[in-house]
Design a protein around this motif. Sequence first.
Motif, PDB file in Angstrom:
ATOM      1  N   PHE A  97     -22.618 -28.438   6.295  1.00  0.00           N
ATOM      2  CA  PHE A  97     -22.661 -30.451   5.637  1.00  0.00           C
ATOM      3  C   PHE A  97     -24.092 -31.242   6.332  1.00  0.00           C
ATOM      4  O   PHE A  97     -23.508 -31.237   6.545  1.00  0.00           O
ATOM      5  CB  PHE A  97     -21.033 -30.261   5.723  1.00  0.00           C
ATOM      6  CG  PHE A  97     -20.332 -30.079   6.729  1.00  0.00           C
ATOM      7  CD1 PHE A  97     -19.649 -29.817   4.558  1.00  0.00           C
ATOM      8  CD2 PHE A  97     -19.644 -29.620   7.534  1.00  0.00           C
ATOM      9  CE1 PHE A  97     -18.243 -29.296   4.726  1.00  0.00           C
ATOM     10  CE2 PHE A  97     -18.116 -28.537   6.741  1.00  0.00           C
ATOM     11  CZ  PHE A  97     -17.857 -28.515   5.343  1.00  0.00           C
ATOM     12  N   GLU A  99     -24.836 -33.767   4.826  1.00  0.00           N
ATOM     13  CA  GLU A  99     -25.119 -35.825   4.664  1.00  0.00           C
ATOM     14  C   GLU A  99     -24.236 -35.554   6.760  1.00  0.00           C
ATOM     15  O   GLU A  99     -24.435 -36.441   6.868  1.00  0.00           O
ATOM     16  CB  GLU A  99     -24.209 -36.298   4.114  1.00  0.00           C
ATOM     17  CG  GLU A  99     -24.182 -35.670   2.687  1.00  0.00           C
ATOM     18  CD  GLU A  99     -25.856 -35.691   2.471  1.00  0.00           C
ATOM     19  OE1 GLU A  99     -26.405 -36.977   2.716  1.00  0.00           O
ATOM     20  OE2 GLU A  99     -26.594 -34.795   1.275  1.00  0.00           O
ATOM     21  N   LEU A 100     -23.821 -33.910   7.543  1.00  0.00           N
ATOM     22  CA  LEU A 100     -23.404 -34.514   8.314  1.00  0.00           C
ATOM     23  C   LEU A 100     -24.646 -34.187  10.013  1.00  0.00           C
ATOM     24  O   LEU A 100     -25.637 -33.339   9.198  1.00  0.00           O
ATOM     25  CB  LEU A 100     -21.756 -34.053   9.150  1.00  0.00           C
ATOM     26  CG  LEU A 100     -21.446 -34.611   8.127  1.00  0.00           C
ATOM     27  CD1 LEU A 100     -19.908 -33.724   8.328  1.00  0.00           C
ATOM     28  CD2 LEU A 100     -20.751 -35.195   7.728  1.00  0.00           C
ATOM     29  N   GLU A 104     -21.935 -33.281  14.259  1.00  0.00           N
ATOM     30  CA  GLU A 104     -20.101 -33.426  13.046  1.00  0.00           C
ATOM     31  C   GLU A 104     -19.947 -32.123  12.683  1.00  0.00           C
ATOM     32  O   GLU A 104     -18.583 -32.597  12.669  1.00  0.00           O
ATOM     33  CB  GLU A 104     -21.015 -35.378  12.405  1.00  0.00           C
ATOM     34  CG  GLU A 104     -21.165 -36.447  12.915  1.00  0.00           C
ATOM     35  CD  GLU A 104     -21.286 -37.578  12.047  1.00  0.00           C
ATOM     36  OE1 GLU A 104     -21.094 -38.176  12.458  1.00  0.00           O
ATOM     37  OE2 GLU A 104     -22.615 -36.945  11.107  1.00  0.00           O
ATOM     38  N   GLU A 107     -17.910 -30.401  14.765  1.00  0.00           N
ATOM     39  CA  GLU A 107     -16.459 -31.397  14.850  1.00  0.00           C
ATOM     40  C   GLU A 107     -15.936 -31.085  13.263  1.00  0.00           C
ATOM     41  O   GLU A 107     -14.698 -31.139  14.019  1.00  0.00           O
ATOM     42  CB  GLU A 107     -16.697 -33.076  15.539  1.00  0.00           C
ATOM     43  CG  GLU A 107     -17.177 -33.661  16.710  1.00  0.00           C
ATOM     44  CD  GLU A 107     -17.339 -35.394  16.287  1.00  0.00           C
ATOM     45  OE1 GLU A 107     -16.579 -35.971  15.777  1.00  0.00           O
ATOM     46  OE2 GLU A 107     -18.101 -34.877  17.085  1.00  0.00           O
ATOM     47  N   ALA A 108     -16.332 -30.948  13.076  1.00  0.00           N
ATOM     48  CA  ALA A 108     -15.100 -31.248  11.058  1.00  0.00           C
ATOM     49  C   ALA A 108     -14.274 -29.674  11.500  1.00  0.00           C
ATOM     50  O   ALA A 108     -13.139 -29.473  11.438  1.00  0.00           O
ATOM     51  CB  ALA A 108     -16.126 -31.303   9.876  1.00  0.00           C
ATOM     52  N   SER A 110     -13.907 -27.487  14.184  1.00  0.00           N
ATOM     53  CA  SER A 110     -12.765 -27.818  15.135  1.00  0.00           C
ATOM     54  C   SER A 110     -12.607 -28.079  14.640  1.00  0.00           C
ATOM     55  O   SER A 110     -11.299 -27.976  15.387  1.00  0.00           O
ATOM     56  CB  SER A 110     -13.986 -28.359  16.611  1.00  0.00           C
ATOM     57  OG  SER A 110     -14.959 -27.795  16.895  1.00  0.00           O
ATOM     58  N   ARG A 135     -29.441 -34.739  11.559  1.00  0.00           N
ATOM     59  CA  ARG A 135     -28.813 -34.293   9.880  1.00  0.00           C
ATOM     60  C   ARG A 135     -28.794 -32.656   9.902  1.00  0.00           C
ATOM     61  O   ARG A 135     -30.513 -32.844   9.679  1.00  0.00           O
ATOM     62  CB  ARG A 135     -28.573 -35.433   9.057  1.00  0.00           C
ATOM     63  CG  ARG A 135     -28.268 -36.807   9.241  1.00  0.00           C
ATOM     64  CD  ARG A 135     -27.470 -37.073   7.775  1.00  0.00           C
ATOM     65  NE  ARG A 135     -28.389 -37.719   7.137  1.00  0.00           N
ATOM     66  CZ  ARG A 135     -28.004 -38.443   5.859  1.00  0.00           C
ATOM     67  NH1 ARG A 135     -27.293 -37.980   4.961  1.00  0.00           N
ATOM     68  NH2 ARG A 135     -29.068 -39.289   4.941  1.00  0.00           N
TER      69      ARG A 135
ATOM     70  N   ARG B 168     -12.162 -37.182  14.685  1.00  0.00           N
ATOM     71  CA  ARG B 168     -12.376 -35.873  14.308  1.00  0.00           C
ATOM     72  C   ARG B 168     -11.464 -35.766  13.006  1.00  0.00           C
ATOM     73  O   ARG B 168     -12.926 -34.796  11.712  1.00  0.00           O
ATOM     74  CB  ARG B 168     -11.650 -35.038  15.605  1.00  0.00           C
ATOM     75  CG  ARG B 168     -13.017 -33.339  15.952  1.00  0.00           C
ATOM     76  CD  ARG B 168     -11.616 -33.001  16.653  1.00  0.00           C
ATOM     77  NE  ARG B 168     -13.137 -32.028  17.712  1.00  0.00           N
ATOM     78  CZ  ARG B 168     -12.255 -30.993  18.674  1.00  0.00           C
ATOM     79  NH1 ARG B 168     -11.117 -30.926  18.121  1.00  0.00           N
ATOM     80  NH2 ARG B 168     -13.943 -30.509  19.576  1.00  0.00           N
ATOM     81  N   VAL B 171     -14.587 -37.374  10.737  1.00  0.00           N
ATOM     82  CA  VAL B 171     -15.743 -35.883  10.460  1.00  0.00           C
ATOM     83  C   VAL B 171     -14.940 -35.374   9.183  1.00  0.00           C
ATOM     84  O   VAL B 171     -15.404 -35.303   8.881  1.00  0.00           O
ATOM     85  CB  VAL B 171     -16.084 -35.779  11.867  1.00  0.00           C
ATOM     86  CG1 VAL B 171     -17.590 -34.711  10.645  1.00  0.00           C
ATOM     87  CG2 VAL B 171     -16.592 -36.983  12.698  1.00  0.00           C
ATOM     88  N   ALA B 172     -13.843 -34.802   9.676  1.00  0.00           N
ATOM     89  CA  ALA B 172     -13.702 -33.248   8.940  1.00  0.00           C
ATOM     90  C   ALA B 172     -13.279 -34.033   6.801  1.00  0.00           C
ATOM     91  O   ALA B 172     -13.602 -32.966   6.103  1.00  0.00           O
ATOM     92  CB  ALA B 172     -11.975 -32.611   9.495  1.00  0.00           C
ATOM     93  N   GLU B 178     -17.593 -34.377   0.892  1.00  0.00           N
ATOM     94  CA  GLU B 178     -19.399 -33.617   0.534  1.00  0.00           C
ATOM     95  C   GLU B 178     -19.561 -32.045   0.038  1.00  0.00           C
ATOM     96  O   GLU B 178     -20.319 -32.069  -0.516  1.00  0.00           O
ATOM     97  CB  GLU B 178     -20.783 -33.345   1.862  1.00  0.00           C
ATOM     98  CG  GLU B 178     -21.659 -32.775   1.577  1.00  0.00           C
ATOM     99  CD  GLU B 178     -22.230 -32.300   3.171  1.00  0.00           C
ATOM    100  OE1 GLU B 178     -22.600 -33.671   4.096  1.00  0.00           O
ATOM    101  OE2 GLU B 178     -23.554 -31.696   2.438  1.00  0.00           O
TER     102      GLU B 178
END
Lengths: 260, 298
Positions: A97, A99-100, A104, A107-108, A110, A135, B168, B171-172, B178
């Motif tokens: 990702f 842009e993250l 992050e 985290e996403a 997870s 980023r 979280r 963010v997910a 995206e």
Amino acid sequence: MPPMLFVNNIEVVYHPYILVLKGISIKVPEGSIVAVLGPNGAGKTTLLKAISGLIKLDRGRVTKGEIRFRGTPIQNRDPDIVSRMGIIYVAEGRRIFKELTVEENIEAVSYAWGSGDPDLVYKYFPRLRARRKSRAGYLSGGEQQMLAIGLALLAQPRLLMLDEPSLGLAPKIVNEVYESVKRLHEEEGTTILLAEQNARKALEIADYGYIIENGKIVIEGEAEKLRSDKDVQEFYLGLKKAEGVSYRRAKWYRRKKRWV
Amino acid sequence: MVVLTAQTAAVNTFQALVMGLVFAALGLGFNIVYRVSKSINLAHPTLVLLAAYTALVVSTRLGAGMAVAVAAAAAVGAAAGAALEVLIARPLRGRPPIALIAATLGAYYVFKALAKMIAGDMWTTASLPLPTFTARFGPVVVDASDLLALGLAGGLVAAVAALHRYTRLGVAMRAVAEDPYGAAAYGLPVRMLTMLSWAIAGAAGGVAAVALAAKTGVEPSLEVYVIEALAASLLAGLDSIAGIVLGGLVLGLVYQYSNFLLGTILPGFGEAAAFTLMLFVLLVKPYGIFGTERIERV
């Protein structure tokens, strides 16, 4: 004991009519590293996407044969269901990702797995720790590939499928990525299915290899055997014989391929 | 001719600030949906209308408090948003964005009809039952409608921004927005998160509806304000959430001052000004001021 993953004579068709895989069978035993080798466009990525279910998103289908994971048929399942079963696919071209931030990204993923210890990622890819606030799109190519594999680790995969992890990376970085892959195979006991054009590198860590051309398997065998196989050396490892490649030999190879 | 003095400037700037935040809150729904589905939800304006009449009916007919009315509006908005995703966006996934835009235009009229049904004989101009309260800060008079609008709109934008940045789950949702394909490969529940994003966009529309109704009252053509708020979204860049506050404030200022200064000469110019602004933004900065510049490494 049956193999962890058994792909039995599958055909894959895209967009109703385009036949991409023409009867491919592979076995991935638990705890092994299996390499799928072959040139661009041979069907390596399609094979991995067929296993993960992602071909569905490209409007592709497994039309014949079956794919079994630990005995359960998984062909034409949704990708999130397949990943729930423990098969995680790391796409080529470093799918992260962008842009993250690195953190992050972790985290996403997870979130999906409820667990998610970022240290697991940093353990195998320590370079990422220093870059955790940046980023992901601004990471170097090697770091992006490391992050992509690291994210897959968060899912604690039973079968990790890596698609061209060496693509577009400097040789030194390729070595670093492969070192980490080998280490996580040994320490986490992860079974790995590896698709690569870089046959030399893949056969260094693989136990068994398949070579695909035009959607068919042309050669298969133990990694050791493939490394010493004259055809493989000549056509995939780029080792030239002192006398050069004779036309007759090349023709013989093609003929052989047709019969395999 | 209207004259701008320090006093009228203070009053108008305060009202512009309030309307600006309301516009930002109204535009939020467009942005959230755009991020996950890369399309403009044309049903959002009447979703807001539906939520506004829900709040009106709950607070007057049923006599419930404002907190209950806000909750009801948010719930109706969330349900409407989730329904849009399941019934329209999901089947059209992978099709060109124009298909989804056209389909949401159909939903625009469905929501308008639903609003009329809920309103019943209240399908007229009405105002929310607000307590009478005024406070004076120099020349600026602040009443309950200002406080409610400021609180709801500001709180909403802050809450949605915090959700996306610090949790979280948020963010997910950004990850899914995206790259849904990559997210599926890593095991993220893409369908659930997409639906949740639409539901949050709908709930945001519901809360924003009450903020808007506090300022303007509830009327059958309330959705016009939401169409104007689209200008704030575009100004911010459709995929930026933080930028929408600035987009809303700019729109609020343009709206308030064009109405105040030109209202007597050119009645209704406030609305036109908003769309002129939108047109101008699209011409100069097609991705908005804060729109994501795609990262490309060579």
